[in-house]
Design a protein around this motif. Structure first.
Motif, PDB file in Angstrom:
ATOM      1  N   TRP A 140     -55.433  11.785  23.608  1.00 45.46           N
ATOM      2  CA  TRP A 140     -54.186  11.667  24.371  1.00 45.46           C
ATOM      3  C   TRP A 140     -53.961  10.203  24.748  1.00 45.46           C
ATOM      4  N   ARG A 141     -55.020   9.554  25.223  1.00 47.38           N
ATOM      5  CA  ARG A 141     -54.873   8.148  25.621  1.00 47.38           C
ATOM      6  C   ARG A 141     -54.528   7.274  24.408  1.00 47.38           C
ATOM      7  N   PHE A 142     -55.123   7.577  23.237  1.00 48.13           N
ATOM      8  CA  PHE A 142     -54.758   6.857  22.005  1.00 48.13           C
ATOM      9  C   PHE A 142     -53.288   7.082  21.667  1.00 48.13           C
ATOM     10  N   LEU A 143     -52.844   8.319  21.779  1.00 46.39           N
ATOM     11  CA  LEU A 143     -51.453   8.656  21.475  1.00 46.39           C
ATOM     12  C   LEU A 143     -50.499   7.867  22.368  1.00 46.39           C
ATOM     13  N   VAL A 144     -50.818   7.798  23.644  1.00 51.49           N
ATOM     14  CA  VAL A 144     -49.970   7.074  24.595  1.00 51.49           C
ATOM     15  C   VAL A 144     -49.966   5.579  24.268  1.00 51.49           C
ATOM     16  N   LYS A 145     -51.126   5.015  23.943  1.00 56.58           N
ATOM     17  CA  LYS A 145     -51.190   3.598  23.575  1.00 56.58           C
ATOM     18  C   LYS A 145     -50.324   3.327  22.346  1.00 56.58           C
ATOM     19  N   GLN A 146     -50.392   4.196  21.365  1.00 60.21           N
ATOM     20  CA  GLN A 146     -49.587   4.012  20.158  1.00 60.21           C
ATOM     21  C   GLN A 146     -48.092   4.090  20.460  1.00 60.21           C
ATOM     22  N   SER A 147     -47.716   5.026  21.327  1.00 61.49           N
ATOM     23  CA  SER A 147     -46.282   5.211  21.613  1.00 61.49           C
ATOM     24  C   SER A 147     -45.737   4.066  22.459  1.00 61.49           C
TER      25      SER A 147
END
Length: 150
Positions: A140-147
């Motif tokens: 989830w944290r990776f997803l947020v960083k990417q977005s």
């Protein structure tokens, strides 16, 4: 047995909630440890209360194990909660409640609460669930960083 795992995520609560409801988010946050293949043509863009999805679980995305059923019992936009009742294979009960709570304008608290029953395999599945949900929240944290980079 029950588990509860939470993380602070650097995204506004309403944006996190929008992502929770998308099937693509489930596929992203579980990729690596577990994959899902829909038994119907495609997963819906967004989960719908009352719907049931039947999926083939793929351990590590490559090893087919069992058919898993997810029943979307309750999805509340006002409370930002989603409750699913799931089962399949040795897992008789996998009741999963996701909740999002706003911390401030730029972050939220994401929680996975899960009740697991799998007969003699309950302890083993419960231990796996601890790893699985910690991994999901890391993703989830990776997803947020990417977005936020876009």
């Amino acid at each position: 047995m029950k588990i509860s795992i939470s993380s602070n995520i650097n995204i506004p609560a309403d944006e996190a909630w929008t992502l929770v409801k998308r099937s693509s988010t489930l596929l992203y946050v579980t990729r690596g440890l577990m994959g899902f293949k829909s038994l119907s043509a495609n997963l819906p863009f967004e989960w719908q209360q009352g719907n049931t999805e039947k999926l083939r679980i793929m351990l590590f995305g490559i090893i087919p194990v069992w058919i898993h059923q997810i029943n979307f019992k309750a999805i509340s936009d006002s409370r930002m909660t989603m409750l699913t009742h799931e089962s399949g294979g040795v897992v008789k009960t996998w009741n999963h409640n996701i909740s999002i709570k706003s911390v401030d304008n730029n972050s939220c608290y994401y929680t996975d609460d899960v009740e697991i029953r799998a007969g003699v395999f309950t302890l083993l599945i419960w231990l796996y669930a601890h790893v699985f949900y910690r991994y999901r929240q890391l993703r989830w944290r990776f997803l947020v960083k990417q977005s936020t980079k876009k």
